[in-house]
Write an enzyme that holds these catalytic residues in place. Structure first.
Site, PDB file in Angstrom:
ATOM      1  N   ASN A 288       1.001  -1.234   0.062  1.00 23.24           N
ATOM      2  CA  ASN A 288      -0.082  -0.231   0.217  1.00 23.24           C
ATOM      3  C   ASN A 288       0.766   1.059   0.010  1.00 23.24           C
ATOM      4  O   ASN A 288       0.208   2.264  -0.355  1.00 23.24           O
ATOM      5  CB  ASN A 288      -1.090   0.091   1.126  1.00 23.24           C
ATOM      6  CG  ASN A 288      -0.411  -0.136   2.549  1.00 23.24           C
ATOM      7  OD1 ASN A 288       0.577  -0.633   2.735  1.00 23.24           O
ATOM      8  ND2 ASN A 288      -0.881   0.615   3.513  1.00 23.24           N
TER       9      ASN A 288
ATOM     10  N   LYS B 268      12.461  -8.107   0.366  1.00 18.10           N
ATOM     11  CA  LYS B 268      11.373  -8.459  -0.488  1.00 18.10           C
ATOM     12  C   LYS B 268      10.136  -7.795  -0.670  1.00 18.10           C
ATOM     13  O   LYS B 268       9.359  -7.817   0.357  1.00 18.10           O
ATOM     14  CB  LYS B 268      11.160  -9.972   0.083  1.00 18.10           C
ATOM     15  CG  LYS B 268       9.874 -10.561  -1.114  1.00 18.10           C
ATOM     16  CD  LYS B 268       9.091 -11.798  -0.697  1.00 18.10           C
ATOM     17  CE  LYS B 268       7.578 -11.100  -0.196  1.00 18.10           C
ATOM     18  NZ  LYS B 268       7.043 -10.425  -1.262  1.00 18.10           N
TER      19      LYS B 268
ATOM     20  N   GLY C 148       2.408  -5.591   7.307  1.00 18.66           N
ATOM     21  CA  GLY C 148       1.722  -6.217   6.321  1.00 18.66           C
ATOM     22  C   GLY C 148       0.489  -6.561   7.349  1.00 18.66           C
ATOM     23  O   GLY C 148       0.169  -5.828   8.440  1.00 18.66           O
ATOM     24  N   SER C 149       0.078  -7.477   6.893  1.00 18.42           N
ATOM     25  CA  SER C 149      -1.363  -8.170   7.702  1.00 18.42           C
ATOM     26  C   SER C 149      -1.204  -8.698   8.945  1.00 18.42           C
ATOM     27  O   SER C 149       0.027  -9.316   9.002  1.00 18.42           O
ATOM     28  CB  SER C 149      -2.221  -8.850   6.814  1.00 18.42           C
ATOM     29  OG  SER C 149      -1.670  -9.912   6.590  1.00 18.42           O
TER      30      SER C 149
ATOM     31  N   VAL D  66      -0.213 -12.521   8.367  1.00 19.18           N
ATOM     32  CA  VAL D  66       0.962 -13.052   8.030  1.00 19.18           C
ATOM     33  C   VAL D  66       1.968 -12.526   9.030  1.00 19.18           C
ATOM     34  O   VAL D  66       2.793 -13.318   9.577  1.00 19.18           O
ATOM     35  CB  VAL D  66       1.448 -12.323   6.683  1.00 19.18           C
ATOM     36  CG1 VAL D  66       2.630 -12.635   6.375  1.00 19.18           C
ATOM     37  CG2 VAL D  66       0.475 -12.825   5.781  1.00 19.18           C
ATOM     38  N   GLY D  67       1.866 -11.326   9.708  1.00 25.31           N
ATOM     39  CA  GLY D  67       2.726 -10.879  10.736  1.00 25.31           C
ATOM     40  C   GLY D  67       2.907 -11.709  12.092  1.00 25.31           C
ATOM     41  O   GLY D  67       4.032 -11.851  12.245  1.00 25.31           O
TER      42      GLY D  67
ATOM     43  N   GLU E  68       4.786  -4.511  11.804  1.00 18.85           N
ATOM     44  CA  GLU E  68       3.898  -3.395  11.827  1.00 18.85           C
ATOM     45  C   GLU E  68       2.648  -4.049  11.005  1.00 18.85           C
ATOM     46  O   GLU E  68       2.709  -4.412   9.880  1.00 18.85           O
ATOM     47  CB  GLU E  68       4.358  -2.126  11.197  1.00 18.85           C
ATOM     48  CG  GLU E  68       5.171  -1.391  12.102  1.00 18.85           C
ATOM     49  CD  GLU E  68       4.676  -0.897  13.447  1.00 18.85           C
ATOM     50  OE1 GLU E  68       3.462  -0.978  13.723  1.00 18.85           O
ATOM     51  OE2 GLU E  68       5.579  -0.834  14.221  1.00 18.85           O
TER      52      GLU E  68
ATOM     53  N   CYS F 191      -2.663   1.656   6.624  1.00 12.72           N
ATOM     54  CA  CYS F 191      -3.004   0.889   7.799  1.00 12.72           C
ATOM     55  C   CYS F 191      -3.725   1.679   9.047  1.00 12.72           C
ATOM     56  O   CYS F 191      -4.285   1.065   9.795  1.00 12.72           O
ATOM     57  CB  CYS F 191      -1.499   0.435   8.255  1.00 12.72           C
ATOM     58  SG  CYS F 191      -0.280   1.693   8.383  1.00 12.72           S
TER      59      CYS F 191
ATOM     60  N   GLU G 109     -10.821  -6.230   9.502  1.00 12.65           N
ATOM     61  CA  GLU G 109     -10.041  -5.176   8.594  1.00 12.65           C
ATOM     62  C   GLU G 109     -10.301  -5.527   7.256  1.00 12.65           C
ATOM     63  O   GLU G 109      -9.912  -6.357   6.675  1.00 12.65           O
ATOM     64  CB  GLU G 109      -8.488  -4.933   8.867  1.00 12.65           C
ATOM     65  CG  GLU G 109      -8.051  -4.003   7.939  1.00 12.65           C
ATOM     66  CD  GLU G 109      -6.187  -3.967   7.987  1.00 12.65           C
ATOM     67  OE1 GLU G 109      -5.848  -4.952   7.890  1.00 12.65           O
ATOM     68  OE2 GLU G 109      -5.559  -2.956   8.211  1.00 12.65           O
TER      69      GLU G 109
ATOM     70  N   GLU H 144       8.805   1.827  14.528  1.00 15.23           N
ATOM     71  CA  GLU H 144       9.534   2.389  13.510  1.00 15.23           C
ATOM     72  C   GLU H 144       9.584   3.822  13.346  1.00 15.23           C
ATOM     73  O   GLU H 144       9.039   4.776  13.941  1.00 15.23           O
ATOM     74  CB  GLU H 144       8.744   1.943  12.160  1.00 15.23           C
ATOM     75  CG  GLU H 144       8.773   0.520  11.970  1.00 15.23           C
ATOM     76  CD  GLU H 144       8.633   0.038  10.534  1.00 15.23           C
ATOM     77  OE1 GLU H 144       7.346   0.023  10.049  1.00 15.23           O
ATOM     78  OE2 GLU H 144       9.469  -0.429   9.737  1.00 15.23           O
TER      79      GLU H 144
END
Ligand code: NAP
Length: 477
Positions: A149, A172, A224-225, A228-229, A246, A280, A377, A456
């Site tokens: 995004n 990546k 990311g989501s 997956v996180g 994040e 996000c 979400e 971050e």
């Protein structure tokens, strides 16, 4: 345009599957093509990053900073061109895309500036003639995995601190936005980054997992989501590898009865619909004080209905498409489920037909917080509304989420604003402005299911990309 992986300072085609980067406004249009890196190429990328690490870490911080500044100049010079490419591959409007490219240059400069800031601490010692130094060292090889995004700014806010603090990188990017990844890597190599310091590998989940698993990668920074996180966190836990993630959000905007309703309606719509709701920090839940609810919702629905949706490159367009057909299907089915569960559409009920992954800006009046929409979400331009009887109930509803990334509150009462600072469990709080938006020099990140590990941006990035060494510096006998 043909895209290449960057491994050990060489641009290589990739031995993996072919991919096509398409325009979400016109999916038949191919923006760029390339090939994913094979497993062997991911191995080579990690080996290159390891080989380059000692020399890069030993280089004076100011020499590393000079590369970042030169890259920032190249990014700025290309901002209009790369912004148009970003809009074509991701779907945000041209002004937002150009601003994102320029934002990535600002981040490169900010982390170059770290060379001029203190890099450790000195403590006194109870032993005569001794001092205690706390020095910062790079973590080594950083594995970076980024989402679709923000194709250039999120990579920049990982790559810039990683490099500035003396780490090397295997990156990546999202396979949905490979072109802007190529541009950022191009800027850094053209700016004089030594071979192997940044390695760019194209790929999907398999390549991401290979980087996470690789024993030659010392730490992982992922955005990311949440699903997956969490898998990345679990794997890093097994491996004992430092990790920063994040993740997703379900961000609330709270509008209280004393708010300036025109301003609140404008900001809620910016938060919900800018970047097609694919931020996000986008506003996806709206909590309104009952006495002003009808008045506010009329303004929000009216603004949503008149937003100009279309090709993000066309002048005057205010909202582009979603990034992919999967994203479009997720959003339309999430809206349909909410309506089945009793939500009333106030704007955006009818789907678009025709080419492109467009959905309308949508406002849903929810029957309560028991609906799936409240928890999930959707990552699209959809905001769901509930009413609250007063401030305490509104703040409680804002916290009623597994996520805790950002929130916004609209009030003229300073006491209430301070109460919100106390009560809300989020990483980012906006008072009287939309829930999205961040500056590069202050910490960014979420709590609860939205973030894990050090934050971050700003000096917070140093907590992840360096480790401390405590040195007892005694005087010679
Ligand atoms: P995603 O599907 O989770 O993907 C993120 C990255 O992880 C992509 O590069 C993806 O590769 C890769 N990946 C997928 N499966 C993996 C696995 N098993 N192991 C390692 N890597 C894997 O997220 P997205 O759709 O790109 O981005 C949207 C999400 O990111 C939303 O939930 C949003 O809220 C969140 N987000 C959070 C922040 C924040 O700072 N909190 C900022 C931006 C976005 P491929 O997609 O190429 O397969």
């Amino acid at each position: 345009m043909d895209l290449l992986n960057l491994i050990g300072g060489r641009w290589v085609e990739g031995d993996g599957e072919e991919f096509a980067d398409t325009n979400p406004a016109r999916p038949s249009e191919v923006v760029a093509r390339g090939r994913f890196a094979s497993a062997a190429e991911v191995e080579r990328a990690v080996a290159a990053a390891r080989a380059a690490a000692p020399e890069w870490a030993a280089m004076p911080h100011h020499a590393r900073a000079a590369v970042l500044v030169a890259a920032a100049d190249l990014v700025d010079a290309a901002a209009d061109e790369w912004g148009a490419e970003l809009a074509r591959e991701e779907g945000k409007t041209l002004p937002e895309a150009v601003a994102e490219v320029r934002g990535s240059a600002r981040i490169l400069r900010y982390y170059a500036g770290e060379a001029d800031r203190e890099s450790g601490e000195i403590f006194a010692s109870p032993r005569p003639g001794e001092n205690v130094l706390v020095v910062r060292k790079p973590i080594g090889v950083a594995g970076l995995i980024t989402p679709f995004n923000f194709p250039i700014v999120i990579p920049a806010w990982k790559i810039a601190p990683a490099l500035s603090y003396g780490n090397t990188v295997v990156w990546k990017p999202s396979s949905l936005v490979p072109l802007l990844a190529y541009r950022l890597a191009q800027a850094l190599t053209s700016a004089g980054l030594p071979d192997g310091v940044l390695n760019l590998v194209y790929g999907e989940a398999e390549a991401g997992s290979a980087i996470v698993d690789h024993p030659g990668v010392d730490a992982i920074s992922f955005t990311g989501s949440t699903a997956v996180g969490r898998a990345v966190i679990a794997r890093c836990g097994e491996l004992g590898k430092p990790v920063q993630t994040e993740m997703g959000g379900k961000n609330a905007s709270v509008v209280l009865a004393d708010a300036d309703l025109d301003h609140a309606a404008e900001q809620v719509c910016l938060g919900a619909f800018r970047s097609t709701g694919q931020k996000c920090t986008a506003t996806s839940r709206l909590i309104v004080a009952s006495p002003v609810a009808d008045e506010l919702l009329e303004r929000v629905a009216e603004r949503a209905a008149r937003l100009v949706v279309g090709d993000p490159l066309s002048p005057g367009v205010e909202m582009g498409p979603l990034v992919s057909s999967a994203a479009r299907d997720r959003v339309t089915s999430g809206v349909a489920r909410a309506v089945d569960e009793g939500a009333k559409p106030l704007a955006g009920s009818s789907p678009y037909d025709g080419e492109g992954w467009f959905v309308p800006p949508t406002v849903l009046d929810l029957p309560g917080t028991g609906v799936d929409f409240w928890r999930t979400e959707l990552f699209g331009p959809v905001v769901g509304v509930v009413r609250a009887s007063g401030t305490e109930e509104a703040l409680g509803l804002a916290n009623l989420s597994d996520h805790g990334l950002s929130a916004a509150i609209f009030t003229r009462d300073l006491g209430v604003a301070l109460r919100a600072v106390d009560r809300l469990d989020v990483g980012v709080l906006h008072i009287n402005s939309e829930s999205a938006g961040t500056f590069p020099y202050v910490p960014f990140g979420g709590v609860k299911q939205s973030g894990f590990g050090p934050k971050e941006q700003g000096r917070a990035a140093r907590e992840f990309f360096t480790h401390t060494m405590t040195v007892y510096l005694g005087a010679p006998a």
